[in-house]
Design a protein around this motif. Structure first.
Motif, PDB file in Angstrom:
ATOM      1  N   CYS A 115       0.770  -1.157   0.005  1.00 63.45           N
ATOM      2  CA  CYS A 115      -0.109  -0.011   0.039  1.00 63.45           C
ATOM      3  C   CYS A 115       0.910   1.251   0.007  1.00 63.45           C
ATOM      4  O   CYS A 115       2.111   1.244   0.315  1.00 63.45           O
ATOM      5  N   CYS A 157       3.339   2.178   3.045  1.00 61.93           N
ATOM      6  CA  CYS A 157       3.567   0.762   3.904  1.00 61.93           C
ATOM      7  C   CYS A 157       4.612   0.838   4.675  1.00 61.93           C
ATOM      8  O   CYS A 157       5.957   1.077   4.295  1.00 61.93           O
ATOM      9  N   PRO A 158       4.480   0.602   5.966  1.00 68.08           N
ATOM     10  CA  PRO A 158       5.809   0.726   7.148  1.00 68.08           C
ATOM     11  C   PRO A 158       6.699  -0.699   6.593  1.00 68.08           C
ATOM     12  O   PRO A 158       7.882  -0.665   6.739  1.00 68.08           O
ATOM     13  N   HIS A 159       5.989  -1.683   6.374  1.00 70.07           N
ATOM     14  CA  HIS A 159       6.808  -2.924   5.912  1.00 70.07           C
ATOM     15  C   HIS A 159       8.008  -2.530   4.935  1.00 70.07           C
ATOM     16  O   HIS A 159       9.227  -2.892   5.088  1.00 70.07           O
ATOM     17  N   CYS A 212       1.025  -9.357   5.199  1.00 71.36           N
ATOM     18  CA  CYS A 212       1.033  -8.559   4.093  1.00 71.36           C
ATOM     19  C   CYS A 212       2.373  -8.513   3.393  1.00 71.36           C
ATOM     20  O   CYS A 212       2.647  -8.375   2.151  1.00 71.36           O
ATOM     21  N   ASN A 214       2.659  -4.188  12.877  1.00 69.91           N
ATOM     22  CA  ASN A 214       1.689  -3.155  12.590  1.00 69.91           C
ATOM     23  C   ASN A 214       0.507  -3.255  13.343  1.00 69.91           C
ATOM     24  O   ASN A 214      -0.675  -2.787  13.239  1.00 69.91           O
ATOM     25  N   MET A 221      -3.115  -7.433   9.378  1.00 69.92           N
ATOM     26  CA  MET A 221      -3.563  -6.533   8.152  1.00 69.92           C
ATOM     27  C   MET A 221      -3.809  -7.278   6.930  1.00 69.92           C
ATOM     28  O   MET A 221      -4.797  -6.922   6.075  1.00 69.92           O
ATOM     29  N   CYS A 270       0.514   1.277  10.369  1.00 70.69           N
ATOM     30  CA  CYS A 270       0.126   1.047   8.913  1.00 70.69           C
ATOM     31  C   CYS A 270      -1.155   1.802   8.754  1.00 70.69           C
ATOM     32  O   CYS A 270      -2.316   1.947   9.226  1.00 70.69           O
ATOM     33  N   PRO A 271      -0.911   2.847   7.439  1.00 62.90           N
ATOM     34  CA  PRO A 271      -1.884   3.582   7.081  1.00 62.90           C
ATOM     35  C   PRO A 271      -3.380   3.084   7.166  1.00 62.90           C
ATOM     36  O   PRO A 271      -4.310   3.544   7.968  1.00 62.90           O
ATOM     37  N   PRO A 272      -3.666   2.152   6.248  1.00 62.72           N
ATOM     38  CA  PRO A 272      -4.974   1.478   6.315  1.00 62.72           C
ATOM     39  C   PRO A 272      -5.483   0.893   7.589  1.00 62.72           C
ATOM     40  O   PRO A 272      -6.589   1.002   7.959  1.00 62.72           O
ATOM     41  N   ARG A 324      -2.467  -5.222  -2.580  1.00 64.20           N
ATOM     42  CA  ARG A 324      -2.771  -4.253  -1.686  1.00 64.20           C
ATOM     43  C   ARG A 324      -3.688  -3.161  -2.156  1.00 64.20           C
ATOM     44  O   ARG A 324      -3.733  -2.999  -3.307  1.00 64.20           O
TER      45      ARG A 324
HETATM   46  S1  SF4 Z   1      -1.997  -3.192   5.226  1.00 67.24           S
HETATM   47 FE1  SF4 Z   1      -0.351  -1.702   5.988  1.00 67.24          FE
HETATM   48  S2  SF4 Z   1       1.162  -3.442   6.447  1.00 67.24           S
HETATM   49 FE2  SF4 Z   1      -0.296  -4.148   4.882  1.00 67.24          FE
HETATM   50  S3  SF4 Z   1       0.664  -3.726   2.995  1.00 67.24           S
HETATM   51 FE3  SF4 Z   1      -0.873  -2.164   3.460  1.00 67.24          FE
HETATM   52  S4  SF4 Z   1       0.242  -0.462   4.585  1.00 67.24           S
HETATM   53 FE4  SF4 Z   1       1.636  -2.233   4.373  1.00 67.24          FE
END
Ligand code: SF4
Ligand SMILES: Cc1ncc(C[n+]2csc(CCOP(=O)(O)OP(=O)(O)O)c2C)c(N)n1
Ligand SMILES: Cc1ncc(C[n+]2csc(CCOP(=O)(O)OP(=O)(O)O)c2C)c(N)n1
Ligand code: SF4
Ligand code: SF4
Ligand code: SF4
Lengths: 176, 374, 84, 285, 374, 285, 176, 84
Positions: free
Chosen positions: F12, F15-17, F39, F117, F121, F196-198, G43
């Motif tokens: 996304c 995304c922090p990952h 994720c 997160n 997610m 995690c934004p969403p 995603r």
């Molecule tokens: S839901 Fe959060 S952790 Fe998962 S891919 Fe999207 S932003 Fe990254």
């Protein structure tokens, strides 16, 4: 000719090991042999059945022995809780660790205690009983000693051989 | 070298002779001795390998998946609840096409708790793409394990060596063990279709549906052709050892009017029972399955053709029938299917003689029969 | 019996049989020394010790002869003697 | 007071589980037991007879806290006040550690007792996470190399309402803890030290003595956290290292430590000292 | 009440209407919404139940095993890897004869990772003693779940309500939901053959082998007779709702020369395909399996008798064939077995029309055919 | 220095990952990655393209440390010096906690990174053990009631060679820790905070800011244990509660905390204070 | 008559919800309907296909729609990455969120932004697009509004209804 | 292609396609303000920032427009502007 032997022992007495040693000895005598432990899930101390088959032909069956040619009893007390006939073929013979009782008898506990074969309070009678059984089953003492030496090491091998030898010579017909 | 050994010990020996490099396993009665024996061998230096003392069966198969996918010959062993606990990994390893060997000591699934043999556990693997073998005796447990590595590595499919709880795992029998040199001459260096860690690639990514389908089809077809590989490997093995460990074994079946089909340790009792009945003049024989996957349909059909057939299952699919019986019925007709020996109920020469006699007298109806005791 | 009953077990003595037979050594209580402090009762794994008239009593039918009672007794009132 | 253990059960002579199980009946009133695979599966009796005079449910090896959570939920639906107690081995705590941890995180209303005989005894003495340093088992034939898993400390970090250690050598302490625990709500954890004669290779009469020795030499530390961390009285003296009994005596009593070198003993001693250091740190929680 | 709903939502509704008291589940695509929906219902008080937010699927089934054995109506749901992860519990619950209901959203097993439907996962349950149903559409997913509780509690066997990933789980369709009163009139108070915690007994102890055998035989026979219970319950349900959810459904098969056998969501596409072919004058019909266990052999035989048979499997047993195909072959002859749609490969009306036409032209050989794409 | 993350991958926005994964390439040299379900399974790319320019092995959800142990054993056989690194989510740490714990106890030669997160997610925001107090997820629609699982503290009690916390808001700190960790042998654990934004419901541009805010308000504490326990520089100031930023500001930035009552915020504050109390106690190890 | 509609949208735009709302509205118009989200595992942000079927008979099929009667495109940019013909039946029609392009067009983004239907930077165009599609698909505005009101609550329901209404009236044939 | 290749993926840009298309807002760098400190590079999740001649450069084919670069830039050298 297939010989079927049932060993009755208490857990910790070494019935399973005895069957295994005898099977190994029989193989050394150029026979076929099989040792089956009938493991219940019981913990130490309860009645354990072990089976031994010796034959001059390949042994193919793997079921337990219901009616044995020979029943070997590792503790006199076992006679109080089981009916040997339930385990024995018509005309089968019994060997008991005792001074009296059974068709054959041998005081294996005494031999074990004399040789200090004791663990957690129990005399470990397996090799002595194996010695006595070897005699009855026509297994050579020589092979038996070899089998014991492959099973135990060093000092323990020595004492156990000693126990087996002693029992081999001392086992005798009983007159009840 | 001829000696006596339990099934568990024999498997451990085979693993050692195969120069297995990584072992991970979790104890469960009646498989435990395999684990202990290998731990001891590794600890003493008798076997130059890594032993990973995992905390569960899921991790056991996961660990050897890791080592195998990274290129090392790997082994694990389990039974019953352990097999069910690692079940996710069972499928994963097969779908990943990673060669490795696992011994499964067949044991009844609880409750009630029960540590004795039946074959339902190992048969839960039958859809997944594992090669599944089942030993009749300790010698076969040894032979199949050793051949397992070769077969697995040629097919890129994981291999199971099955044997019955206690009746084989704990029974000491006469067995002939190869020396290391002979084993080496039989078993070549490990090979596999891909090795993880050598290239900057990603293994097992999310993929379009068609990719999955393509992979499964390939496994399906590999399994269909696997009989050829097993033929080849077992022939090579026979040349060295004189022992045949092919897909099936025929026993006094050439001239048999009545044919019994079964697998595992009680096949030995069946042979003795058949000898008894032959003495009585009853023309009966045995077709023993050494493999359940691949299942050599054509060959079985050919052997059984024109005979009365009894399939004896030590397992069952609830509400349907014995599992082997059902599978054989799917490509042959007029099969009588008896389920017996469930939960480790002792079935020996006497019982089998009785049952087979009844069968030869046409007294078993052509249906599925579930026997508590025979 | 319904098949389902195979799943159900009922509390009873001797689920492993007459476990008194397992004994190699037998605990013998010295009534004179025993003051019924019941420490042995507390630690006896087999739960075969009860408070008796004069001193504790042991159910030899099931006592496995482990020897713990003997070890925990501060009064040294229990001796382990070899079974016949 | 009810002793739930029936005489004549399948436990070995001198079995620590059998001793520990007695405490449950003596301390708790209305409870049910959940038992995953382990020696206690067998100790609980062979059909048709049962050893334990309470409702007992056998469950798969890794599943106990999850099953207990379900039972506890069912009881809650009926406002039943029964305690749901798990009696498991250290092996169950290995394979089932995610299940324990998950249950702790949910703060399920259950009591988890890990009766720790420091190996998988039911399958014949294989090393577990909690196996003592350097102990010989069938899967650590040369002695265990890894650290001993400190289950109770780990559970303490789960910040559940109650965590304690106990020992079959200190029944009164164990009973007292159980008595306290029975009216606490939420996830309660007791790590019970349970020396096993065949598994550790000592005479069956020594179970209690060895358990006490473990405490006295500081190898096993009795403590309790019920919101506040406290060393239990029996262990208090041994905070002072000088008061501890000689570790060697403890080791010498057990076959599993046969052949330890001086160096190895020193390593164990260091590990024990480290353990005490953690205890000191917990005292500030 | 008529509305539109996804399969996941419909299952959650059915669980609510069943007055389920304990729910435990772990998320996995594509089952997740069931869990979320129920969590929400419990949280909002719409459903008076306990929701246990477990940390794995093994624990999910373990928890509802606990609550169910202690007397409460209980539910869980899973899919694919989740089902494999709880596999030990799957067997345990069946062997313990504990009634409960689990929804299984069928999804492909990895690797490669793949979240789309095939039926191999749910079929891993087929030996174990679970009643296994499979919905064609959202309405059936609802109906089967609700009936599941009644059937399960009458038979003392756990019940699975299966539905295809996405095609049902995430597809919004027209569905008729019962009101609570009607649901109550259909579904009586929970009953089960024993309840844990009421007496000082021990459940599941180690037992002599014969005990296990006796129990398994009883399950086997219960499953053989389970068709009667399902007939009865589905009739009761039909009386209330007008909808029949019996063991099988026949579609234009009365006069069919060619019969297709299949299960799950794509059966709907098959119906449309059959209509197409009928228009062309091809006499073809469908036998849809709503249950895989029990499998009503006699009934299937009767319906299929004298027709050309094609069994279409969305699953496979490696090296053998489609699983349903194999099972049907075990009691019927001359079956053509096609494996397709594996890994979620899209198979729609067009593809099925093509395939069925080929079948009606006798162009499919009488063998197992594994199609990557149709 | 290698940034292993390929542009155009399926993560996304914000995304922090994806941020965290970059650090691996920058800090480690020769390594392979093991990724369980989550994720990151998707972020790693969809066949035939891969996102990460290192060897990556996808593995079942609960299996990662066990698979890594096997790989590590295989590398050991060849004396390969490659680090085996696990990149997993907090969900993987729930279902796979027995596997992590078992691996820690064995002291497997692997690096475990839990990129947290605070929910599942990949399956659509379900609560996990580490989900923040009171956070709304689809399985805690009214806000999470249970305590937050302190993974790193629990791993610390496993007494492994290295445990640390990190944050995607403090990349240099994370990279430094990775650089240290790569030459340590044995089991190494890093608990990485990954907003995690969403999932937390904030704008994709705020990932780093929110991560930093968590540290500044004391909700996320950066520390390191490498034999010795140390607060990391970035967190040091916040030991002093007065220096901490207002917790409310942190909560307000995120949709998952919408509608929290004053009381609930107070509860969270207490929980954070408690967390710091544990930290103080760790400083004595 | 079965109508098959494919919606192409970016994740987060609400294509799935639009399909669902329209299906619900169709049911309110006494039709049968079905909404299938084609979830990839991607995603947020990537291309999402959703399918909608409307019919006056029961809809039994569950496969995806390969050749649609109507293709509805939620973002103009999508036109750059896909070839609409791949999704369209011969003679099928297209609707695009845009000022120009497609057989029909509607500036749904504008409507959404105007009504402040924005989340994480994205205009949420689902209800506006639904309004436009309803018109094309002969779904009554009334049913659509009802469906929206069952899907959203309070203020959100209001704004979304507003968006739908607006689009319903504003959608128009395009002359490219 | 061998079926087994379905299990193996190779690193490449655009595994999710041209992700530049996902953007609603576009990061625009102000060359005058950017001092190439590369903090944005460090935090860009998409890894689309490189060191350019004058200042950083962004690969708009894949930049998803998350806005993190803009947020972390101390010099406020990056602005997010609505995409056409
Ligand atoms: S839901 Fe959060 S952790 Fe998962 S891919 Fe999207 S932003 Fe990254
Ligand atoms: C899934 C699974 N794996 C393995 C086993 C085998 N098993 C039964 S008990 C046991 C060991 C028990 O050890 P512990 O929990 O320490 O209890 P103890 O026997 O020492 O009392 C094992 C490995 C099992 N029953 N199920
Ligand atoms: C055995 C099993 N159960 C459930 C799943 C479904 N599943 C896949 S990813 C996931 C959640 C992942 O959450 P986390 O580990 O926190 O990673 P994130 O997606 O948040 O990065 C779940 C439940 C699975 N793949 N396998
Ligand atoms: S010897 Fe053991 S079993 Fe017997 S009374 Fe003493 S403590 Fe109890
Ligand atoms: S092995 Fe140890 S714990 Fe197990 S029953 Fe025997 S004494 Fe008890
Ligand atoms: S907007 Fe996001 S993806 Fe684009 S350059 Fe900035 S940080 Fe990278």
């Amino acid at each position: 000719m297939l010989k079927e032997i049932t060993i009755l022992s208490f857990g910790g007495q070494g019935g399973v090991t005895a069957a295994r040693i005898l099977a190994l000895a029989a193989v050394k005598d150029d026979k076929f042999a099989q040792a089956i432990p009938q493991f219940g899930a019981e913990r130490r101390g309860s009645l354990v059945k072990s089976y031994l088959r010796i034959s001059d032909k390949e042994i193919r069956r793997h079921s337990s022995i219901r009616e044995a040619d020979v029943v070997s009893v590792f503790a006199e007390k076992i006679l109080k809780i089981v009916n040997l006939e339930d385990y024995l073929k018509d005309g089968g013979i019994t060997l008991v660790n005792s001074e009296i009782g059974g068709d054959y008898c041998i005081n294996a506990s005494k031999i074990a205690i004399e040789l200090n074969l004791v663990s957690a309070g129990w005399p470990i009678v397996n090799t002595a009983m194996a010695g006595a059984m070897a005699k009855i089953l026509d297994i050579s003492l020589d092979s038996l000693i070899k089998a014991i030496n492959e099973t135990f090491h060093d000092k323990l091998a020595e004492i156990n051989s000693e126990a087996a030898k002693k029992a081999y010579t001392e086992v005798h017909k009983c007159n009840q | 070298m001829k000696t006596i050994m339990t099934g568990n010990q024999a498997v451990a020996e085979a693993v050692k002779l195969s120069r297995t490099e990584v072992i991970a396993a979790y104890p469960i009665t009646p498989q435990t001795v395999i684990v202990e024996k290998l731990a001891e061998m590794v600890d003493s230096g008798e076997l130059d390998a890594e032993f990973i003392r995992v905390e569960s069966e899921h991790s056991a198969l996961a660990s050897v998946y890791g080592s195998a996918v990274a290129g090392k010959r790997s082994f694990t062993a389990t039974s019953s609840h352990g097999l069910l606990y690692m079940y996710e990994m069972v499928w994963w390893v097969a779908n990943a096409r990673v060669p490795l060997v696992m011994a499964v000591v067949t044991r009844t699934i609880g409750p009630p708790w029960n540590i004795h043999t039946d074959h339902t556990d190992i048969l839960t693997m039958r859809d997944s793409g594992w090669i599944i073998s089942m030993a009749e005796n300790v010698q076969e447990a040894f032979d199949l394990t050793l051949q397992g590595f070769k077969i697995s590595e040629e097919l890129n499919l994981p291999f199971t060596a099955g044997m019955d709880a206690f009746q084989l795992s704990h029974t000491s029998e006469v067995v002939e063990i190869l020396d290391q040199e002979t084993a080496d001459s039989f078993l070549p260096e490990r090979r596999q279709c891909y090795v993880f860690g050598e290239e900057n690639t990603t293994i097992g990514s999310l993929a379009p549906n068609e990719c999955t389908a393509k992979l499964r089809k390939d496994t399906f077809e590999t399994m269909l052709k696997a009989d050829k590989t097993i033929d080849k490997v077992s022939k090579e093995y026979e040349e060295i050892t004189g022992r045949n460990c092919g897909l099936i074994e025929e026993y006094r079946i050439d001239d048999a009017e009545y044919a019994v089909v079964m697998m595992g340790a009680w096949s030995g009792d069946a042979k003795d029972a058949i000898d008894e009945l032959r003495k009585e003049g009853i023309p009966i024989g045995l077709l023993k399955l050494r493999y359940i996957r691949p299942i050599p349909q054509k060959r079985i059909e050919k052997v059984l053709e024109g005979r009365e057939i009894l399939v004896l299952d030590r397992d069952c699919s609830m509400g349907l029938g014995g599992i082997i019986g059902t599978e054989l019925k799917s490509f042959m007709d007029d099969i009588t299917n008896v389920i017996a020996g469930i939960g480790g109920v002792d079935v020996g020469v006497n019982e089998l003689t009785k049952l087979f006699r009844k069968f030869s007298e046409d007294k078993l109806k052509d249906e599925v029969i579930f026997l508590e005791v025979i | 019996m319904q098949p389902i009953d195979c799943l159900i077990s009922t509390p009873d003595k001797g689920s492993a049989g007459k476990t008194g037979l397992w004994r190699t050594y037998k605990p013998i209580v010295d009534e004179k020394k025993c003051n019924s402090c019941m420490v042995c009762w507390l630690y006896c794994p087999e739960n075969v010790i009860t408070e008796g008239e004069k001193c504790i009593e042991i159910d030899y039918e099931y006592c496995k002869g482990c020897g713990i009672c003997c070890e925990v007794c501060a009064k040294k009132a229990i001796k382990m003697v070899l079974e016949e | 007071m009810k002793t739930i253990v029936m005489p004549g059960n399948p436990s070995c002579q001198g079995c620590p589980h059998a001793i520990g199980l007695k405490a449950l009946g003596l301390a708790l009133e209305d409870f049910v037991l959940v038992i995953p695979a382990g020696c206690s599966t067998i100790i609980a009796g062979i059909h048709p007879k049962a050893t334990l005079n309470v409702p007992v449910l056998h469950v798969p090896f890794a599943s106990a806290p999850a099953v207990a959570a379900g039972i506890s939920a069912a009881f809650k639906r009926e406002n039943k006040k029964k305690n749901v107690v798990i009696w498991m081995g250290d092996g169950g705590a290995d394979i089932g550690f995610a299940t324990i941890s998950g249950s702790a995180v949910r703060n399920d209303d259950i009591i988890v007792i890990v009766s720790d005989n420091e190996a998988y005894m039911n399958t014949g003495i294989q090393a577990s996470g909690t196996t003592f340093w350097k102990a010989k088992t069938t899967t650590s034939p040369a002695g265990k190399r890894e650290d001993r898993k400190d289950l109770a400390a780990i559970m303490l970090m789960h910040r559940v309402p109650y965590v304690a250690t106990a020992s079959v050598g200190y029944m009164n302490d164990f009973i007292k803890k159980l008595e306290k625990v029975k009216s606490i709500k939420g996830f309660r954890f007791i790590h019970l030290h349970s020396p096993c004669p065949p598994g550790w290779r000592f005479d069956s009469s020594k179970t209690v003595e060895i358990a006490r020795m473990a405490v006295k030499c500081g190898a096993w530390i009795l403590w309790e956290f019920d919101g506040k961390f406290n060393l239990s009285p029996a262990s208090k003296p041994y905070k002072d290292k000088n008061k501890r009994k000689d570790l060697k005596d403890y080791l010498k009593m057990q076959g599993r430590f046969k052949g330890l070198s001086e160096n190895e003993i020193l390593e164990i001693e260091k590990a024990i000292d480290k353990q005490w250091k953690y205890i000191e740190c917990f005292e500030n929680i």
